[in-house]
Structure formats: structure tokens, C-alpha cells
Design a protein around this motif. Structure first.
Motif, PDB file in Angstrom:
ATOM      1  N   VAL B 246       0.842  -1.199   0.000  1.00  0.00           N
ATOM      2  CA  VAL B 246       0.000   0.000   0.000  1.00  0.00           C
ATOM      3  C   VAL B 246       0.881   1.254   0.000  1.00  0.00           C
ATOM      4  O   VAL B 246       0.647   2.195  -0.769  1.00  0.00           O
ATOM      5  CB  VAL B 246      -0.959  -0.012   1.209  1.00  0.00           C
ATOM      6  N   LEU B 247       1.905   1.235   0.831  1.00  0.00           N
ATOM      7  CA  LEU B 247       2.807   2.389   0.910  1.00  0.00           C
ATOM      8  C   LEU B 247       3.473   2.639  -0.446  1.00  0.00           C
ATOM      9  O   LEU B 247       3.501   3.774  -0.949  1.00  0.00           O
ATOM     10  CB  LEU B 247       3.872   2.111   1.976  1.00  0.00           C
ATOM     11  N   ALA B 248       3.971   1.555  -1.064  1.00  0.00           N
ATOM     12  CA  ALA B 248       4.635   1.696  -2.360  1.00  0.00           C
ATOM     13  C   ALA B 248       3.663   2.178  -3.427  1.00  0.00           C
ATOM     14  O   ALA B 248       4.021   2.975  -4.295  1.00  0.00           O
ATOM     15  CB  ALA B 248       5.263   0.368  -2.778  1.00  0.00           C
ATOM     16  N   ALA B 249       2.408   1.692  -3.353  1.00  0.00           N
ATOM     17  CA  ALA B 249       1.412   2.120  -4.340  1.00  0.00           C
ATOM     18  C   ALA B 249       1.201   3.614  -4.252  1.00  0.00           C
ATOM     19  O   ALA B 249       1.101   4.313  -5.270  1.00  0.00           O
ATOM     20  CB  ALA B 249       0.096   1.387  -4.124  1.00  0.00           C
ATOM     21  N   VAL B 250       1.126   4.140  -3.037  1.00  0.00           N
ATOM     22  CA  VAL B 250       0.928   5.574  -2.869  1.00  0.00           C
ATOM     23  C   VAL B 250       2.127   6.336  -3.425  1.00  0.00           C
ATOM     24  O   VAL B 250       1.970   7.287  -4.203  1.00  0.00           O
ATOM     25  CB  VAL B 250       0.698   5.913  -1.377  1.00  0.00           C
ATOM     26  N   ILE B 251       3.338   5.886  -3.060  1.00  0.00           N
ATOM     27  CA  ILE B 251       4.543   6.583  -3.533  1.00  0.00           C
ATOM     28  C   ILE B 251       4.611   6.551  -5.066  1.00  0.00           C
ATOM     29  O   ILE B 251       4.791   7.565  -5.731  1.00  0.00           O
ATOM     30  CB  ILE B 251       5.819   5.925  -2.958  1.00  0.00           C
ATOM     31  N   ILE B 252       4.432   5.335  -5.644  1.00  0.00           N
ATOM     32  CA  ILE B 252       4.614   5.192  -7.089  1.00  0.00           C
ATOM     33  C   ILE B 252       3.484   5.849  -7.861  1.00  0.00           C
ATOM     34  O   ILE B 252       3.704   6.542  -8.854  1.00  0.00           O
ATOM     35  CB  ILE B 252       4.767   3.713  -7.454  1.00  0.00           C
ATOM     36  N   GLY B 253       2.240   5.662  -7.373  1.00  0.00           N
ATOM     37  CA  GLY B 253       1.111   6.303  -8.042  1.00  0.00           C
ATOM     38  C   GLY B 253       1.281   7.806  -8.077  1.00  0.00           C
ATOM     39  O   GLY B 253       1.127   8.455  -9.123  1.00  0.00           O
ATOM     40  N   LEU B 254       1.635   8.375  -6.916  1.00  0.00           N
ATOM     41  CA  LEU B 254       1.822   9.830  -6.837  1.00  0.00           C
ATOM     42  C   LEU B 254       2.952  10.281  -7.746  1.00  0.00           C
ATOM     43  O   LEU B 254       2.793  11.212  -8.541  1.00  0.00           O
ATOM     44  CB  LEU B 254       2.126  10.243  -5.399  1.00  0.00           C
ATOM     45  N   SER B 255       4.107   9.598  -7.651  1.00  0.00           N
ATOM     46  CA  SER B 255       5.242  10.077  -8.446  1.00  0.00           C
ATOM     47  C   SER B 255       5.000   9.860  -9.931  1.00  0.00           C
ATOM     48  O   SER B 255       5.392  10.683 -10.745  1.00  0.00           O
ATOM     49  CB  SER B 255       6.549   9.430  -7.987  1.00  0.00           C
ATOM     50  N   ASP B 256       4.293   8.752 -10.269  1.00  0.00           N
ATOM     51  CA  ASP B 256       3.967   8.528 -11.682  1.00  0.00           C
ATOM     52  C   ASP B 256       3.104   9.666 -12.206  1.00  0.00           C
ATOM     53  O   ASP B 256       3.345  10.218 -13.278  1.00  0.00           O
ATOM     54  CB  ASP B 256       3.238   7.188 -11.827  1.00  0.00           C
ATOM     55  N   ILE B 258       2.818  12.740 -10.946  1.00  0.00           N
ATOM     56  CA  ILE B 258       3.529  14.017 -10.950  1.00  0.00           C
ATOM     57  C   ILE B 258       4.576  14.046 -12.061  1.00  0.00           C
ATOM     58  O   ILE B 258       4.666  15.003 -12.833  1.00  0.00           O
ATOM     59  CB  ILE B 258       4.174  14.283  -9.568  1.00  0.00           C
ATOM     60  N   ILE B 259       5.354  12.935 -12.168  1.00  0.00           N
ATOM     61  CA  ILE B 259       6.419  12.915 -13.176  1.00  0.00           C
ATOM     62  C   ILE B 259       5.830  13.054 -14.579  1.00  0.00           C
ATOM     63  O   ILE B 259       6.313  13.820 -15.403  1.00  0.00           O
ATOM     64  CB  ILE B 259       7.256  11.623 -13.066  1.00  0.00           C
ATOM     65  N   SER B 260       4.708  12.310 -14.843  1.00  0.00           N
ATOM     66  CA  SER B 260       4.210  12.338 -16.219  1.00  0.00           C
ATOM     67  C   SER B 260       3.530  13.662 -16.553  1.00  0.00           C
ATOM     68  O   SER B 260       3.284  13.948 -17.720  1.00  0.00           O
ATOM     69  CB  SER B 260       3.300  11.148 -16.498  1.00  0.00           C
ATOM     70  N   VAL B 261       3.222  14.490 -15.518  1.00  0.00           N
ATOM     71  CA  VAL B 261       2.726  15.828 -15.827  1.00  0.00           C
ATOM     72  C   VAL B 261       3.889  16.731 -16.254  1.00  0.00           C
ATOM     73  O   VAL B 261       3.764  17.545 -17.159  1.00  0.00           O
ATOM     74  CB  VAL B 261       1.972  16.424 -14.614  1.00  0.00           C
ATOM     75  N   PHE B 262       5.041  16.537 -15.609  1.00  0.00           N
ATOM     76  CA  PHE B 262       6.156  17.450 -15.870  1.00  0.00           C
ATOM     77  C   PHE B 262       7.153  16.947 -16.914  1.00  0.00           C
ATOM     78  O   PHE B 262       7.820  17.728 -17.552  1.00  0.00           O
ATOM     79  CB  PHE B 262       6.915  17.738 -14.560  1.00  0.00           C
ATOM     80  N   PHE B 263       7.280  15.596 -17.049  1.00  0.00           N
ATOM     81  CA  PHE B 263       8.286  15.072 -17.973  1.00  0.00           C
ATOM     82  C   PHE B 263       7.625  14.234 -19.058  1.00  0.00           C
ATOM     83  O   PHE B 263       6.439  13.949 -18.988  1.00  0.00           O
ATOM     84  CB  PHE B 263       9.305  14.199 -17.228  1.00  0.00           C
ATOM     85  N   SER B 264       8.430  13.801 -20.032  1.00  0.00           N
ATOM     86  CA  SER B 264       7.933  12.891 -21.070  1.00  0.00           C
ATOM     87  C   SER B 264       7.545  11.565 -20.416  1.00  0.00           C
ATOM     88  O   SER B 264       8.341  10.974 -19.695  1.00  0.00           O
ATOM     89  CB  SER B 264       9.029  12.661 -22.115  1.00  0.00           C
ATOM     90  N   ALA B 272      11.584   4.574 -14.348  1.00  0.00           N
ATOM     91  CA  ALA B 272      10.914   3.815 -13.293  1.00  0.00           C
ATOM     92  C   ALA B 272      11.228   2.323 -13.396  1.00  0.00           C
ATOM     93  O   ALA B 272      11.561   1.679 -12.396  1.00  0.00           O
ATOM     94  CB  ALA B 272       9.413   4.047 -13.360  1.00  0.00           C
ATOM     95  N   THR B 273      11.153   1.761 -14.625  1.00  0.00           N
ATOM     96  CA  THR B 273      11.409   0.321 -14.760  1.00  0.00           C
ATOM     97  C   THR B 273      12.860  -0.005 -14.412  1.00  0.00           C
ATOM     98  O   THR B 273      13.131  -1.013 -13.760  1.00  0.00           O
ATOM     99  CB  THR B 273      11.121  -0.187 -16.191  1.00  0.00           C
ATOM    100  N   LEU B 274      13.787   0.866 -14.834  1.00  0.00           N
ATOM    101  CA  LEU B 274      15.195   0.605 -14.516  1.00  0.00           C
ATOM    102  C   LEU B 274      15.422   0.660 -13.013  1.00  0.00           C
ATOM    103  O   LEU B 274      16.142  -0.170 -12.449  1.00  0.00           O
ATOM    104  CB  LEU B 274      16.105   1.611 -15.232  1.00  0.00           C
ATOM    105  N   ILE B 275      14.781   1.638 -12.349  1.00  0.00           N
ATOM    106  CA  ILE B 275      14.948   1.748 -10.890  1.00  0.00           C
ATOM    107  C   ILE B 275      14.445   0.472 -10.212  1.00  0.00           C
ATOM    108  O   ILE B 275      15.099  -0.086  -9.327  1.00  0.00           O
ATOM    109  CB  ILE B 275      14.208   2.990 -10.352  1.00  0.00           C
ATOM    110  N   VAL B 276      13.281  -0.004 -10.675  1.00  0.00           N
ATOM    111  CA  VAL B 276      12.730  -1.213 -10.059  1.00  0.00           C
ATOM    112  C   VAL B 276      13.663  -2.400 -10.255  1.00  0.00           C
ATOM    113  O   VAL B 276      13.936  -3.160  -9.322  1.00  0.00           O
ATOM    114  CB  VAL B 276      11.349  -1.531 -10.661  1.00  0.00           C
ATOM    115  N   ALA B 277      14.177  -2.544 -11.491  1.00  0.00           N
ATOM    116  CA  ALA B 277      15.098  -3.648 -11.754  1.00  0.00           C
ATOM    117  C   ALA B 277      16.292  -3.551 -10.819  1.00  0.00           C
ATOM    118  O   ALA B 277      16.720  -4.545 -10.220  1.00  0.00           O
ATOM    119  CB  ALA B 277      15.550  -3.622 -13.216  1.00  0.00           C
ATOM    120  N   MET B 278      16.818  -2.338 -10.647  1.00  0.00           N
ATOM    121  CA  MET B 278      18.000  -2.170  -9.802  1.00  0.00           C
ATOM    122  C   MET B 278      17.685  -2.453  -8.340  1.00  0.00           C
ATOM    123  O   MET B 278      18.500  -3.027  -7.618  1.00  0.00           O
ATOM    124  CB  MET B 278      18.576  -0.761  -9.968  1.00  0.00           C
ATOM    125  N   ILE B 279      16.487  -2.044  -7.907  1.00  0.00           N
ATOM    126  CA  ILE B 279      16.108  -2.326  -6.512  1.00  0.00           C
ATOM    127  C   ILE B 279      16.102  -3.839  -6.276  1.00  0.00           C
ATOM    128  O   ILE B 279      16.626  -4.328  -5.270  1.00  0.00           O
ATOM    129  CB  ILE B 279      14.731  -1.717  -6.187  1.00  0.00           C
TER     130      ILE B 279
END
Lengths: 316, 293
Positions: B246-256, B258-264, B272-279
Motif C-alpha cells: 500500500v505504501l509503495a502504491a501511494v509513492i509510485i502512483g503519486l510520483s507517476d 507528478i512525473i508524467s505531468v512534468f516530464f515525457s 521507473a522500470t530501470l529503478i525497479v530492476a536495480m532495486i
């Protein structure tokens, strides 16, 4: 006893190549092209089989290696005018380098994590083909100019040359698979697949063996990707999508994992299954889905795997 | 619009995404936690939920509110039934072997997707939102329905949490998750728990899908993005850890959002996918996880 088995196996594989060689003189045009395509795709499946079948590395990211070769050859042809020979070499290098880089990271994980990590890397690579759409033209893709598609002065647009190149690639991949299956390295890989901890205890550098297997697998996939682009002339993002990671898995499962000829049998059957079914339905991935479920339920060892278990233990 | 209100809008959009994502990912996480299998067909269940919702609304045609409520009841039940069938006919026979089930659920994903294509067709169709008012903020008006989605998601998650920690069924599920052998020895019907958990996971995805159809149209390929994001959430949250999910969903949903409003959006997804793979490479147990995949 063992040497006779080896001979029998060698004879069988040489026989398959001979039959494929002879078939081109009798096949009608449509199946002639299809068989060339099947041989190229089967080479991809054989590359996949080295990682999945022999080493037990269930990767969901082989489309990335295939696409690395495809785009290396395609982009260099388009922007630098590199021909088929150079393209194939670039494909091998691209597949090798990407596999080595991904392997160094992904092989730190095992099991389900490994599947997901390879899936994620492949997804990032797939998205990258869109992000650099200026050069790759994303989904739409591009066509490799046919004047560059020639090897030793022979045009690959010509069906006969194409068939020969496909057969050569196929035979080479088969030879590599066969050699690995018979070598001491192949035995270590199988040991890793069966029990990784025990193999480590025996003093083998498990990580290094797995990395080498993945790199060979990736290099073959890259070579096949480049060959596919050069033989059939089209480069597009579809080949980097997850579907092209799952298809080799399906082909190998169907034919029999960890058998040299299994990938070919699986690719051939699946290709014609989809080909025939697309005559009456547009949803031909339904067949793929049903085949996956049916296979894993009733034939987890695949066609040749089951055959080896029941009747022909000498099958490599 | 100034930066402040713009950020607020991006955050709100992200929160709606996070609310739906949390439900979907919770389903995936429950299935992984209890049954130790990765359900690749989870996105297909999500898509099926949306299509059934459209179908219910289209057949009933009794006004937006009633249509939506009917869909909210019927769609999860229908998807749950499909999931039970799949569990009985396929997964149980595979003995829940992790790698075989992944292959089987990939097959299931294709079957569901293609059947949807053959029956529902390739078009995207919306369901009308059950309520139609806008919350007027000083800078912009915001859809009241989207706020309702956030509220509904919180309610469902609280209900799941209550069910898991305070009821007998929840206790059985936790016991199975902890040690299925011992649970069986204590006469817990582990097979039925597995079937129930698989169906329940699919139903959570369907609820998320019903909530999302009025915002995003129903389409036979709509399950792919939620599947990938749910994977990401479950991994980052720690495989099998519900709180982490649940915590991760909130973080990722929010950042997804926010990021997609400001960036490509493509670049955001690549990163995001690379970060997840690295984690996963660095911490195979996920950020909050206790068990390895």
C-alpha cells in the motif's frame, strides 16, 4: 556404449540439416519462405534454450537481445550504409554486450526475481525504441534498403540465397547447442539447473558459468536478430516487445527444453499452428495462450523431452 | 496557472492513480504472499473487470448511478468466478510450482485478452460516471467522481485490512501464508484458502477496474500498464508484505502522476522500470519485504 549414442545423435542432426537442404528444391514458394523464417526463429529459440533449457535461467527478456542485434544491424545499415556481413557481426557484438551487462546485474537474483528483473530491463529497452523514435521510428519501424542486404555479393532478397543463409545460421546455432550439450561445461550448466547450491559446494563458480551461458545465449539471439533484419528487411519495435520474449519460451517448451532439436520442432509446429489458424480468426494469440496452458499442464517436458524420457534416451 | 496549483493538480491526478493502483497491487500481493505464485494474468483480470462493467452498464441502461452500482457488484463476482475456474482447472494441477504457474498465467493472459478481442472488439468504450459534480477549488474545478474513487479505494483497503486481521477467514489466510504445512495439520482447508485468495485477488483488480472505467475507457489491452505498475509496487513494497504494498502504491502512483505531468511519460517509464530492476538486484526482498522471491 556412449560413443555409439553420440554417433546416432550426430547422424540424426546431420540428417535434419540434409533434409532441410533438400526440401528447398521441392517446396512451393509460400512454404519455402516460411521455412526460411522458421529456421531463423528456431535459431533464436535455440539461443534461448541455452539459457532456459540447459542452465535453467528462465529469462523473460530475450526480446531485448534479439532487438539489440536487429537494431544494431538495421540502424547501422540505415545511417552508415553497413552491409549484411558487417550487420551480422554487429548483431553478435550487440547481443553479447547487452547480455553481459544485463547478466552481471540480473544474475545476482534467482528464480522469480530473475524473471522479473529481465522483464523490467527488456521493458526499458522496448520503451527506449520509442524514446529514440527519431532514429528508430518506434512502432512503425523502417525498412533496410535492399541494396545493402547482400552477403559476399549475393542478394539476400533472392529467396534461394535467403534460404541458404537461414540454413547456415540454423546449422551453426545447432552446432553450438550440440557442442555445449556434449561438453563438460554443458554438464556443469545442467548441474546448476538441477541444484545450484550443490554445484557451488562442489567448487564451481556458479555465477561465472551462468554468465557465460547467458552471454552465449544473448550473442546467438543478437546474431539472429541481425539476420532477421537483413533477411526480411524490416526493423520495428514489435520485435523488442514482451511478446518476443515469450515466444521463444513457448517454442522451447513445446519442442522440449534442453534438447538440441526441440526448439526447431516447437517453432515449426507453432508457426504452422498460428499460420493455419489465422485463416479463420484474427485472434491467433488465443492459440498461443491455449498452447502454453496445455503444454505446461500435460507436457511440461515438451515433445522431444517426452520422447527422450520414453523412447530415446540418447537424444542430446 | 502558477506552479503551486499546477503541482496540486498533478498531485490529485497522482492520488487517483495511486488509489486504483493500490487496489490492483493489493490483489497481486495477496496472491503472491499466500500462494507464493506470480499471477501474470492479473492485468487481464483488471481488463475483464472493466469490460464486464461496460457490459453491465450497457445492458442495464438504468441511469448512471444504478448502472455503476450494479457494475460494482456484478463485475468483481464475474471476474472472481473466472479466477476460481482458472485456479481449479490449471493452477491446482500444477501444484502451484512458481515457474510453471508463471508460464500458465501468461497463457491465461493471452486467452482472456483474445477472447475479449473476439467478443468485445478492439474499440475503447466508456462507462458514464455515477455522479456529475465538480469541486470548485480557487484555481480550478476538479471532478467529484475522482475524489470518490480515492475515498472508495481507502474504504476497500480498510475492509481488507479488517478482514485479514479480525476475522476467522483472515486468520486462516495468514496461517496459510505463514506455513501451509502446519496450517493443513491444524485442519485449515489450504486448497480452499488458495482458491479463495486467488479469486479475491482478481476481485480486487476488478473493483479497481470498475472504479477506473468512468475515467479511462474499457479496452482489451488496458490491463498491461496496471500489471506492470502492480509488479513494480509489489516488488518495491516487498514481496508478500501488504503494508509495504500500500505504501509503495501511494509513492509510485503519486510520483507517476507528478512525473508524467512534468516530464515525457516514456522517459518517466524507462527510468521507473530501470529503478525497479536495480532495486530487485540490490535488495531481492524489496524495500520492506521479509521473504525473498
Amino acid at each position: 556404449m556412449r560413443s555409439r549414442w553420440v554417433n546416432k545423435a550426430t547422424a540424426l542432426h546431420l540428417g535434419v540439416i540434409a533434409v532441410l537442404f533438400a526440401l528447398q528444391f521441392v517446396l512451393p514458394d509460400y512454404h519455402h519462405v516460411n521455412l526460411a523464417r522458421v529456421m531463423v526463429l528456431a535459431s533464436f529459440a535455440m539461443g534461448y534454450n541455452i539459457a532456459f533449457g540447459y542452465t535453467g535461467l528462465l529469462s523473460l527478456g530475450h526480446a531485448m537481445f534479439f532487438a539489440a542485434g536487429l537494431y544494431a544491424a538495421g540502424l547501422m545499415a540505415l545511417f552508415a550504409g553497413v552491409g549484411a556481413g558487417g550487420g551480422l557481426l554487429l548483431g553478435v557484438i550487440a547481443g553479447l554486450v547487452v547480455a553481459a551487462a544485463v547478466g552481471c546485474l540480473a544474475l545476482r537474483t534467482t528464480g522469480v526475481s530473475f524473471m522479473i528483473v529481465t522483464l523490467m530491463f527488456a521493458q526499458a529497452a522496448f520503451l527506449a525504441t520509442f524514446y529514440f523514435g527519431e532514429y528508430t521510428r518506434g512502432d512503425e519501424g523502417f525498412v533496410i534498403p535492399s541494396n545493402l542486404r547482400s552477403l559476399f555479393g549475393l542478394s539476400l532478397v533472392e529467396p534461394t540465397t535467403r534460404y541458404f543463409v537461414a540454413l547456415t545460421l540454423f546449422s551453426l546455432c545447432m552446432a553450438v547447442s550440440f557442442a555445449i550439450a556434449r561438453s563438460s561445461m554443458g554438464r556443469v550448466l545442467a548441474a546448476i539447473r538441477e541444484n545450484e547450491e550443490r554445484t557451488r559446494m562442489l567448487g564451481y563458480n556458479v555465477f561465472l558459468y551462468k554468465l557465460v551461458a547467458l552471454v552465449i545465449s544473448g550473442a546467438i539471439s543478437g546474431a539472429v536478430g541481425a539476420a532477421y533484419g537483413m533477411l526480411f528487411g524490416y526493423v520495428g519495435a514489435t520485435f523488442a516487445s514482451i511478446q518476443y520474449s515469450i515466444l521463444p519460451l513457448l517454442w522451447v517448451l513445446m519442442g522440449g527444453a534442453a534438447t538440441v532439436l526441440g526448439p526447431f520442432v516447437g517453432t515449426l509446429l507453432m508457426f504452422y499452428l498460428v499460420d493455419i489458424s489465422s485463416g479463420f480468426t484474427s485472434a491467433n494469440m488465443l492459440i498461443v495462450g491455449l498452447a502454453l496452458i496445455g503444454l505446461i499442464l500435460f507436457f511440461p517436458k515438451g515433445i522431444l523431452g517426452t520422447l527422450r524420457e520414453r523412447a530415446a534416451p540418447w537424444l542430446p | 496557472m502558477d506552479f503551486g496549483p499546477y503541482l496540486l493538480l498533478a498531485t490529485l491526478e497522482g492520488a487517483v492513480g495511486a488509489a486504483v493502483l493500490a487496489l490492483t497491487a493489493l490483489g497481486l500481493s495477496l496472491v503472491f504472499g499466500v500462494m507464493r505464485i506470480v499471477n501474470v494474468a492479473h492485468g487481464a483480470f483488471f481488463m475483464l473487470g472493466a469490460i464486464v462493467a461496460w457490459w453491465v452498464a450497457d445492458t442495464l441502461a438504468a441511469g448512471p448511478a444504478l448502472n455503476f452500482l450494479a457494475a460494482l457488484v456484478i463485475s468483481p463476482l464475474a471476474v472472481g468466478a473466472v479466477a476460481v475456474l482458472a485456479e481449479r482447472l490449471v493452477l491446482r494441477r500444477l501444484n502451484y510450482n512458481p515457474e510453471s504457474t508463471i508460464v500458465a498465467t501468461i497463457g491465461l493472459l493471452y486467452v482472456i485478452e483474445q477472447v475479449a478481442l473476439m467478443t468485445y472488439g478492439p474499440d475503447a468504450r466508456p462507462v458514464v460516471a455515477p455522479l456529475d459534480f465538480r469541486v470548485q477549488l480557487p484555481w480550478f474545478g476538479y471532478s467529484g467522481y475522482k475524489l470518490l474513487v480515492i475515498g472508495a479505494s481507502i474504504v476497500v483497503m480498510l475492509a481488507v485490512w479488517w478482514g485479514l486481521t479480525r476475522t476467522r477467514i483472515g486468520l486462516m489466510m495468514r496461517a496459510t501464508q505463514f506455513d501451509s504445512e502446519t496450517a493443513r495439520a491444524f485442519a485449515i482447508p489450504v486448497d480452499r484458502v488458495y482458491g479463495g485468495v486467488f479469486a479475491f485477488g482478481a476481485m480486487l483488480a476488478a473493483i479497481g477496474a470498475v472504479l477506473v472505467v468512468p475515467i479511462q475507457q474499457a479496452h482489451y489491452l488496458m490491463g498491461n500498464d496496471p500489471l506492470l505498475l502492480s509488479f513494480i509496487v509489489v516488488i518495491i513494497g516487498g514481496l508478500g508484505s501488504l503494508r509495504g504494498t500500500v505504501l509503495a502504491a501511494v509513492i509510485i502512483g503519486l510520483s507517476d502522476g507528478i512525473i508524467s505531468v512534468f516530464f515525457s511519460p516514456t522517459l518517466a517509464k524507462i527510468i521507473a522500470t530501470l529503478i525497479v530492476a536495480m532495486i530487485l538486484v540490490i535488495r531481492p526482498k524489496g524495500l520492506f519485504g521479509t521473504q525473498s522471491a
